[in-house]
Design a protein around this motif. Structure first.
Motif, PDB file in Angstrom:
ATOM      1  N   ARG A 103      45.503 101.884 133.024  1.00  0.00           N
ATOM      2  CA  ARG A 103      44.959 100.632 133.539  1.00  0.00           C
ATOM      3  C   ARG A 103      45.941  99.483 133.301  1.00  0.00           C
ATOM      4  O   ARG A 103      45.541  98.369 132.995  1.00  0.00           O
ATOM      5  CB  ARG A 103      43.624 100.324 132.845  1.00  0.00           C
ATOM      6  CG  ARG A 103      42.736 101.526 132.626  1.00  0.00           C
ATOM      7  CD  ARG A 103      41.500 101.183 131.816  1.00  0.00           C
ATOM      8  NE  ARG A 103      40.626 100.347 132.590  1.00  0.00           N
ATOM      9  CZ  ARG A 103      39.739 100.792 133.488  1.00  0.00           C
ATOM     10  NH1 ARG A 103      39.641 102.095 133.710  1.00  0.00           N
ATOM     11  NH2 ARG A 103      38.984  99.959 134.150  1.00  0.00           N
TER      12      ARG A 103
ATOM     13  N   GLU B 249      47.648  94.025 132.124  1.00  0.00           N
ATOM     14  CA  GLU B 249      48.624  92.951 132.273  1.00  0.00           C
ATOM     15  C   GLU B 249      47.962  91.673 132.747  1.00  0.00           C
ATOM     16  O   GLU B 249      48.261  90.569 132.275  1.00  0.00           O
ATOM     17  CB  GLU B 249      49.714  93.386 133.261  1.00  0.00           C
ATOM     18  CG  GLU B 249      50.817  92.360 133.451  1.00  0.00           C
ATOM     19  CD  GLU B 249      51.931  92.867 134.343  1.00  0.00           C
ATOM     20  OE1 GLU B 249      52.618  92.038 134.970  1.00  0.00           O
ATOM     21  OE2 GLU B 249      52.114  94.095 134.419  1.00  0.00           O
ATOM     22  N   HIS B 250      47.022  91.808 133.683  1.00  0.00           N
ATOM     23  CA  HIS B 250      46.310  90.645 134.208  1.00  0.00           C
ATOM     24  C   HIS B 250      45.532  89.934 133.100  1.00  0.00           C
ATOM     25  O   HIS B 250      45.494  88.695 133.046  1.00  0.00           O
ATOM     26  CB  HIS B 250      45.373  91.085 135.327  1.00  0.00           C
ATOM     27  CG  HIS B 250      44.455  90.016 135.827  1.00  0.00           C
ATOM     28  ND1 HIS B 250      44.887  88.934 136.551  1.00  0.00           N
ATOM     29  CD2 HIS B 250      43.100  89.859 135.684  1.00  0.00           C
ATOM     30  CE1 HIS B 250      43.863  88.151 136.837  1.00  0.00           C
ATOM     31  NE2 HIS B 250      42.763  88.692 136.329  1.00  0.00           N
ATOM     32  N   ARG B 251      44.931  90.705 132.197  1.00  0.00           N
ATOM     33  CA  ARG B 251      44.050  90.118 131.190  1.00  0.00           C
ATOM     34  C   ARG B 251      44.781  89.690 129.913  1.00  0.00           C
ATOM     35  O   ARG B 251      44.394  88.708 129.265  1.00  0.00           O
ATOM     36  CB  ARG B 251      42.950  91.125 130.812  1.00  0.00           C
ATOM     37  CG  ARG B 251      41.965  91.402 131.928  1.00  0.00           C
ATOM     38  CD  ARG B 251      40.866  92.321 131.434  1.00  0.00           C
ATOM     39  NE  ARG B 251      39.896  92.567 132.481  1.00  0.00           N
ATOM     40  CZ  ARG B 251      38.900  91.734 132.790  1.00  0.00           C
ATOM     41  NH1 ARG B 251      38.756  90.627 132.107  1.00  0.00           N
ATOM     42  NH2 ARG B 251      38.058  92.018 133.765  1.00  0.00           N
ATOM     43  N   HIS B 252      45.816  90.436 129.550  1.00  0.00           N
ATOM     44  CA  HIS B 252      46.359  90.257 128.205  1.00  0.00           C
ATOM     45  C   HIS B 252      47.862  90.003 128.141  1.00  0.00           C
ATOM     46  O   HIS B 252      48.431  90.004 127.048  1.00  0.00           O
ATOM     47  CB  HIS B 252      46.027  91.508 127.351  1.00  0.00           C
ATOM     48  CG  HIS B 252      44.578  91.843 127.295  1.00  0.00           C
ATOM     49  ND1 HIS B 252      43.648  90.993 126.724  1.00  0.00           N
ATOM     50  CD2 HIS B 252      43.885  92.925 127.741  1.00  0.00           C
ATOM     51  CE1 HIS B 252      42.436  91.559 126.814  1.00  0.00           C
ATOM     52  NE2 HIS B 252      42.556  92.722 127.428  1.00  0.00           N
ATOM     53  N   GLN B 253      48.500  89.778 129.280  1.00  0.00           N
ATOM     54  CA  GLN B 253      49.956  89.625 129.267  1.00  0.00           C
ATOM     55  C   GLN B 253      50.418  88.502 128.341  1.00  0.00           C
ATOM     56  O   GLN B 253      51.456  88.617 127.687  1.00  0.00           O
ATOM     57  CB  GLN B 253      50.472  89.377 130.689  1.00  0.00           C
ATOM     58  CG  GLN B 253      51.995  89.364 130.795  1.00  0.00           C
ATOM     59  CD  GLN B 253      52.443  89.162 132.225  1.00  0.00           C
ATOM     60  OE1 GLN B 253      51.769  88.500 133.022  1.00  0.00           O
ATOM     61  NE2 GLN B 253      53.571  89.754 132.591  1.00  0.00           N
ATOM     62  N   HIS B 254      49.628  87.433 128.264  1.00  0.00           N
ATOM     63  CA  HIS B 254      50.027  86.301 127.422  1.00  0.00           C
ATOM     64  C   HIS B 254      50.000  86.650 125.935  1.00  0.00           C
ATOM     65  O   HIS B 254      50.506  85.888 125.104  1.00  0.00           O
ATOM     66  CB  HIS B 254      49.113  85.104 127.697  1.00  0.00           C
ATOM     67  CG  HIS B 254      47.659  85.346 127.420  1.00  0.00           C
ATOM     68  ND1 HIS B 254      46.885  86.209 128.180  1.00  0.00           N
ATOM     69  CD2 HIS B 254      46.843  84.848 126.459  1.00  0.00           C
ATOM     70  CE1 HIS B 254      45.653  86.221 127.691  1.00  0.00           C
ATOM     71  NE2 HIS B 254      45.609  85.410 126.658  1.00  0.00           N
TER      72      HIS B 254
ATOM     73  N   ASP C 259      37.801  87.370 138.959  1.00  0.00           N
ATOM     74  CA  ASP C 259      37.781  88.116 137.700  1.00  0.00           C
ATOM     75  C   ASP C 259      39.145  88.060 136.994  1.00  0.00           C
ATOM     76  O   ASP C 259      40.168  88.210 137.618  1.00  0.00           O
ATOM     77  CB  ASP C 259      37.372  89.561 137.951  1.00  0.00           C
ATOM     78  CG  ASP C 259      37.049  90.294 136.673  1.00  0.00           C
ATOM     79  OD1 ASP C 259      36.639  89.644 135.703  1.00  0.00           O
ATOM     80  OD2 ASP C 259      37.212  91.529 136.647  1.00  0.00           O
TER      81      ASP C 259
ATOM     82  N   GLU D 182      35.319  89.617 142.448  1.00  0.00           N
ATOM     83  CA  GLU D 182      36.577  90.280 142.109  1.00  0.00           C
ATOM     84  C   GLU D 182      37.760  89.334 142.224  1.00  0.00           C
ATOM     85  O   GLU D 182      38.736  89.435 141.477  1.00  0.00           O
ATOM     86  CB  GLU D 182      36.781  91.498 143.016  1.00  0.00           C
ATOM     87  CG  GLU D 182      35.862  92.659 142.672  1.00  0.00           C
ATOM     88  CD  GLU D 182      35.972  93.804 143.659  1.00  0.00           C
ATOM     89  OE1 GLU D 182      36.441  93.561 144.797  1.00  0.00           O
ATOM     90  OE2 GLU D 182      35.606  94.943 143.297  1.00  0.00           O
ATOM     91  N   GLN D 183      37.667  88.384 143.156  1.00  0.00           N
ATOM     92  CA  GLN D 183      38.764  87.432 143.336  1.00  0.00           C
ATOM     93  C   GLN D 183      38.876  86.485 142.147  1.00  0.00           C
ATOM     94  O   GLN D 183      39.959  85.957 141.873  1.00  0.00           O
ATOM     95  CB  GLN D 183      38.545  86.631 144.625  1.00  0.00           C
ATOM     96  CG  GLN D 183      38.657  87.452 145.890  1.00  0.00           C
ATOM     97  CD  GLN D 183      38.253  86.658 147.129  1.00  0.00           C
ATOM     98  OE1 GLN D 183      37.843  85.505 147.038  1.00  0.00           O
ATOM     99  NE2 GLN D 183      38.359  87.298 148.294  1.00  0.00           N
TER     100      GLN D 183
ATOM    101  N   GLN E 205      47.865  97.645 135.187  1.00  0.00           N
ATOM    102  CA  GLN E 205      47.784  96.442 136.020  1.00  0.00           C
ATOM    103  C   GLN E 205      46.658  95.530 135.538  1.00  0.00           C
ATOM    104  O   GLN E 205      46.825  94.309 135.417  1.00  0.00           O
ATOM    105  CB  GLN E 205      47.576  96.815 137.487  1.00  0.00           C
ATOM    106  CG  GLN E 205      47.608  95.623 138.431  1.00  0.00           C
ATOM    107  CD  GLN E 205      47.513  96.048 139.895  1.00  0.00           C
ATOM    108  OE1 GLN E 205      47.481  97.226 140.229  1.00  0.00           O
ATOM    109  NE2 GLN E 205      47.457  95.063 140.792  1.00  0.00           N
ATOM    110  N   GLU E 206      45.512  96.120 135.243  1.00  0.00           N
ATOM    111  CA  GLU E 206      44.382  95.348 134.726  1.00  0.00           C
ATOM    112  C   GLU E 206      44.707  94.744 133.362  1.00  0.00           C
ATOM    113  O   GLU E 206      44.406  93.580 133.087  1.00  0.00           O
ATOM    114  CB  GLU E 206      43.153  96.245 134.613  1.00  0.00           C
ATOM    115  CG  GLU E 206      41.942  95.570 134.005  1.00  0.00           C
ATOM    116  CD  GLU E 206      40.813  96.553 133.718  1.00  0.00           C
ATOM    117  OE1 GLU E 206      39.975  96.239 132.854  1.00  0.00           O
ATOM    118  OE2 GLU E 206      40.788  97.628 134.339  1.00  0.00           O
TER     119      GLU E 206
END
Length: 347
Positions: A191, A196-201, A347, A344-345, A193-194
């Motif tokens: 997962r 990275e979107h949520r926790h990359q920072h 989220d 979803e847009q 991609q998901e």
């Protein structure tokens, strides 16, 4: 995704896309539609929930039909209202930080968040496109799902599935970064991609030894939660608890309860548990996952539940509860899909 992970995802049916997994048995679902002469044969299954609880039902209508002592403190917040009005609702309700927020009509853990302070709440409220709920964060240590169905002409039902949920999480070792922990995690690595979107920072953060970091607070299979099958724990005591919930309003006949409890023993005793969700006709028997079940056996379990759903729905129809018309169901489903696409847009 690495080549190794790609091939692992192909051979592990539990990781397949929903449509791919269900395609081989979809003719059975179509057969039930034909036998009922209705595309929406499942709508009488839970008569007091929109669309039988298949999709697009609100949590409010579900909570209003359960005993008050087994549901969390919840307030409903309209999107777009002044933030001062939101704070007034919080003050009046007695809800305190931290608490949970999520869409009133939601699915798959979309836009599920834990709110720690007023700043986080304002950020969530300002970008929320739909009505949502703010709800007390239940800190019971055990999260489970119980699949239950009851034929309307019988007093006793069936607990067909019982699983323990472990939220998607990593444990620090004082050496590896969050990114490294995610990339080496047996489920999170599929997962990326998901994640990275949520926790990359936070990717460069090194977690202290033994610190638990939750990658998702949603206890859903499609959010990476780990399931442990508790089938040996199913007994008469557990069944009595859910028979009681089913008989409370005489309208919940088929679905899955998502619950937090102090212990399995307390749940069986009918105490110290809270119902987080009730998923109706659209609920998956999620005890098929994460238990090394062969695909053929998983299909057998799904088909057994579909047969129960058809039988319950057909009986209720014969008692005068109508199927939804094709036009009504199509319009509801179209509005529901549009709603989720919007979610979803954001989220």
């Amino acid at each position: 995704m690495s080549v190794r992970n790609f091939f692992k995802k192909i051979v592990s049916w539990e990781l397949w896309n929903f449509n791919v997994l269900y395609a081989p048995i979809s003719p059975v679902w179509l057969w039930y539609c034909l036998r009922s002469r209705s595309f929406w044969f499942f709508t009488p299954s839970n008569p007091t929930i929109a669309f039988g609880g298949f999709e697009g039902e609100g949590k409010k209508e579900m909570y209003e039909q359960l005993p008050s002592e087994v549901i969390p403190l919840t307030i409903y917040i309209r999107n777009g209202i002044p933030f001062a009005a939101v704070l007034a609702q919080l003050e009046q309700s007695g809800l305190r930080y931290p608490f949970v927020v999520k869409p009133d009509v939601g699915m798959k853990g979309i836009l599920f968040r834990v709110i720690e302070n007023e700043q986080q709440l304002k950020k969530y409220h300002d970008r929320m496109p739909v009505e949502y709920i703010a709800q007390e964060k239940i800190d019971y240590p055990v999260e489970v799902s119980v699949f239950y169905y009851r034929y309307p002409w019988e007093k006793k039902g069936v607990v067909s599935g019982f699983i323990h949920k472990e939220l998607l999480q990593v444990k620090g070792d004082g050496k590896r970064t969050l990114q490294e922990l995610i990339e080496q995690h047996p489920r999170a690595r599929y997962r990326l991609q998901e994640m990275e979107h949520r926790h990359q920072h936070r990717y460069n953060r090194v977690l202290p030894d033994q610190e638990i970091f939750y990658l998702s607070y949603a206890g859903n299979h499609n959010r990476g939660a780990r399931f442990t099958n508790l089938h040996p724990e199913i007994d008469e005591s557990l069944l009595q608890v859910f028979d009681g919930l089913s008989h409370y309003n005489e309208s919940f006949f088929y679905g899955r309860y998502d619950i937090k409890t102090r212990s399995i023993e307390d749940l069986k005793a009918g105490k110290n548990f809270i119902v987080l969700e009730f998923n109706g006709a659209g609920a998956e028997p999620n005890h098929i996952y994460d238990c090394n079940m062969p695909l053929g056996t998983a299909y057998k379990v799904i088909l057994q539940h579909w047969k129960a759903l058809y039988t319950i729905s057909r009986y209720n129809y014969q008692q005068g509860i109508p199927y939804w018309s094709f036009r009504k169901g199509k319009a509801f489903l179209r509005a529901s899909r549009k709603h989720f696409k919007i979610l979803e847009q954001f989220d």
